[in-house]
Write a protein that holds these residues in place. Structure first.
Motif, mmCIF file in Angstrom:
data_model
loop_
_atom_site.group_PDB
_atom_site.id
_atom_site.type_symbol
_atom_site.label_atom_id
_atom_site.label_comp_id
_atom_site.label_asym_id
_atom_site.label_seq_id
_atom_site.Cartn_x
_atom_site.Cartn_y
_atom_site.Cartn_z
ATOM 1 N N LEU A 119 0.921 -0.996 0.088
ATOM 2 C CA LEU A 119 -0.246 -0.282 -0.130
ATOM 3 C C LEU A 119 0.869 0.801 -0.051
ATOM 4 N N THR A 120 1.870 1.233 1.024
ATOM 5 C CA THR A 120 2.602 2.699 0.784
ATOM 6 C C THR A 120 3.641 2.175 -0.339
ATOM 7 N N TRP A 121 3.150 1.264 -0.708
ATOM 8 C CA TRP A 121 4.327 1.670 -2.511
ATOM 9 C C TRP A 121 3.758 1.960 -3.738
ATOM 10 N N PHE A 122 2.470 1.430 -3.463
ATOM 11 C CA PHE A 122 1.430 1.874 -4.222
ATOM 12 C C PHE A 122 1.392 3.682 -4.186
ATOM 13 N N ILE A 123 0.714 4.035 -2.289
ATOM 14 C CA ILE A 123 0.698 5.429 -2.484
ATOM 15 C C ILE A 123 1.890 6.160 -3.127
ATOM 16 N N LEU A 124 2.987 6.131 -2.618
ATOM 17 C CA LEU A 124 4.599 6.812 -3.143
ATOM 18 C C LEU A 124 4.091 6.356 -4.673
ATOM 19 N N TRP A 125 4.361 5.321 -5.184
ATOM 20 C CA TRP A 125 4.029 5.297 -7.379
ATOM 21 C C TRP A 125 2.795 6.191 -7.165
ATOM 22 N N TRP A 126 1.167 6.481 -6.513
ATOM 23 C CA TRP A 126 0.822 7.681 -7.051
ATOM 24 C C TRP A 126 1.048 9.039 -6.733
ATOM 25 N N ILE A 127 1.828 9.138 -6.034
ATOM 26 C CA ILE A 127 3.067 10.715 -5.943
ATOM 27 C C ILE A 127 3.342 10.974 -7.071
ATOM 28 N N LEU A 128 4.264 9.983 -7.168
ATOM 29 C CA LEU A 128 5.480 10.340 -8.325
ATOM 30 C C LEU A 128 4.676 10.483 -9.485
ATOM 31 N N LEU A 129 3.808 9.755 -9.705
ATOM 32 C CA LEU A 129 3.231 10.173 -10.957
ATOM 33 C C LEU A 129 2.429 11.260 -11.106
ATOM 34 N N GLN A 130 1.807 11.617 -9.921
ATOM 35 C CA GLN A 130 1.394 12.674 -9.921
ATOM 36 C C GLN A 130 2.032 13.821 -9.938
#
Ligand SMILES: *[C@@H]1O[C@H](CO)[C@@H](O)[C@H](O)[C@H]1NC(C)=O
Ligand SMILES: *[C@@H]1O[C@H](CO)[C@@H](O)[C@H](O)[C@H]1NC(C)=O
Ligand SMILES: *[C@@H]1O[C@H](CO)[C@@H](O)[C@H](O)[C@H]1NC(C)=O
Ligand SMILES: *[C@@H]1O[C@H](CO)[C@@H](O)[C@H](O)[C@H]1NC(C)=O
Length: 239
Positions: free
Chosen positions: A8-19
């Protein structure tokens, strides 16, 4: 449990990076600005200000070429910040490359950009008149009898309430700096020559505007030697 949390943490980090990446891409799109220019045409049609061509303020030939071939508009139906304008680029495939040309809004439906005269750097777009239909976004070469009609530059164009485009003075290879009046009927697609009676002296880069009484006022400009002052105001009385 632990691994679910980690993914979940990785997903959130990936999401932030994408944004963040999207933001960078977006800001680059928004920062796309037209080249600075002079001698372009500016035509206001249905709440949009269309800018075509012009000369670059740069001496770089690549930037000069880009400037001459840029076509974009400002949407004036929305509020805008003059310090940060959002320009909308239009396709420049097949557009006439122009500077020091004259333009008006005209045509049967009053939503067509009429482009007359000017300089061109290309050999294949030497037609005297082009039209841009703002409804179907297409450039056309209208079929007009151009017999003995001069290709002039550095002049202003005025359109009257009946779709007639008035092209006074300017400069040309044939006439030099002139004070002739060419009239293009943008509805019936026909040229006529106006009267020289009481015409202002020969000039280019002048100011002109249509008055409510349907006369056109011409003022100032340049006669090729001197910059003319506001004392040379003249009216063109249309019959
Ligand atoms: C310019 O306007 C855009 C929105 O159109 C905005 O995202 C950007 O932050 C603005 N830039 C400045 C410097 O005000
Ligand atoms: C666009 O409309 C004009 C008439 O205003 C017409 O002459 C031209 O063929 C049309 N172009 C396209 C691509 O539909
Ligand atoms: C062509 O136009 C010029 C002015 O631009 C005029 O002096 C000349 O008489 C015209 N020639 C013909 C054949 O109409
Ligand atoms: C075209 O629209 C203008 C207003 O933008 C109007 O003054 C003019 O009379 C119209 N021309 C024709 C031929 O309907």
């Amino acid at each position: 449990m632990m691994s679910k949390k980690r993914s979940l943490t990785w997903f959130i980090l990936w999401w932030i990076l994408l944004q963040f990446l999207l933001e960078v891409v977006n800001s680059q799109v928004k920062l796309l600005q037209p080249q600075k220019r002079i001698s372009h045409t500016a035509t206001f049609i249905n709440d949009k200000l269309y800018i075509l061509g012009g000369e670059s303020l740069s001496t770089d030939p690549t930037i000069e070429e880009i400037t001459q071939n840029e076509f974009f508009y400002l949407d004036c139906s929305e509020s805008f910040n003059t310090m940060n304008l959002t320009w909308n680029f239009l396709s420049n495939i097949g557009i006439p490359s122009r500077w020091a040309a004259a333009s008006v809004k005209g045509g049967i439906n009053n939503y067509t950009l009429f482009l007359y005269g000017g300089f061109s750097s290309l050999k294949n777009d030497l037609n005297l008149v082009y039209t841009y239909d703002t409804q179907n976004s297409s450039w056309n070469i209208p079929n007009i009898n151009e017999y003995n009609i001069t290709n002039k530059r550095s002049l202003g164009a005025i359109i009257d309430y009946n779709g007639k485009m008035y092209l006074f003075g300017g400069t040309s290879d044939e006439l030099g700096v002139s004070n002739d009046m060419i009239i293009l009927d943008t509805i019936n697609l026909a040229f006529t020559i106006g009267s020289f009676t009481n015409a202002p002296s020969a000039r280019f880069y002048y100011g002109s505007t249509l008055l409510p009484n349907q006369n056109i006022i011409y003022f100032g400009g340049n006669d090729g030697i001197n910059i003319l002052g506001l004392d040379v105001v003249k009216l063109y009385k249309k019959k």
